[in-house]
Design a protein around this motif. Structure first.
Motif: not given
Length: 158
Positions: A42-52, A58-64, A67-73
């Motif tokens: 699980f990637y969790i951003d707590d107390n962070v606006s969704g506008y940014t 989130f950035k860590k997850m998207i990078e994965k 890179r082909g390390k994640v197939n489904v979010v």
């Protein structure tokens, strides 16, 4: 196949709203279980606006994903991914182009699956998500302005 969950909460004062993160995780886990998928992380951003989109997890997850390390979010709904209409729509296209899946479990009366997208209303949904954050921001600014104006009108104001 690597399946991950993403959760986001805008505001979490003294952990009073942390149950919302736990509820998002439960929704995601339950959805994955119906497909016999295991959530690897699980990637969790707590107390962070969704506008940014400048959110650490989130950035860590998207990078994965890139890179082909994640197939489904899997997310609870698209507002958890973001409340910036244009950026969310571009991200959806990026997922399609990479042949990776983004699934919003509770979207528009069902689930929204990027790779099986047959919904021409998704742009309207993401627009409403953006409008929500902008309306909240406007109300906050108006409240601050009114408070400042009324403080100036009080004779005992410093």
């Amino acid at each position: 196949m690597t399946v991950v969950g993403y959760c986001r909460l805008s505001r979490d004062e003294d952990k009073e709203n942390y149950s919302s993160i736990e509820e998002q995780k439960r929704i995601i886990t339950d959805y994955a279980a119906t497909r016999n998928w295991n959530i690897s992380d699980f990637y969790i951003d707590d107390n962070v606006s969704g506008y940014t989109f400048n959110r650490p997890e989130f950035k860590k997850m998207i990078e994965k994903v890139k890179r082909g390390k994640v197939n489904v979010v899997i997310v609870k709904d698209l507002s958890r991914i973001g409340r910036n209409n244009g950026r969310v729509l571009v991200l959806i296209d990026d997922f399609k182009n990479m042949q990776k899946n983004l699934i919003a479990v509770s979207e528009m009366g069902g689930s929204y699956d990027v790779l099986n997208d047959r919904d021409d209303m998704i742009g309207i949904t993401t627009w409403f998500n953006e409008r929500y954050v902008k309306e909240c921001s406007k109300k906050t600014r108006d409240h601050i302005r009114r408070s400042a104006d009324s403080a100036q009108l009080r004779p005992d104001a410093p």
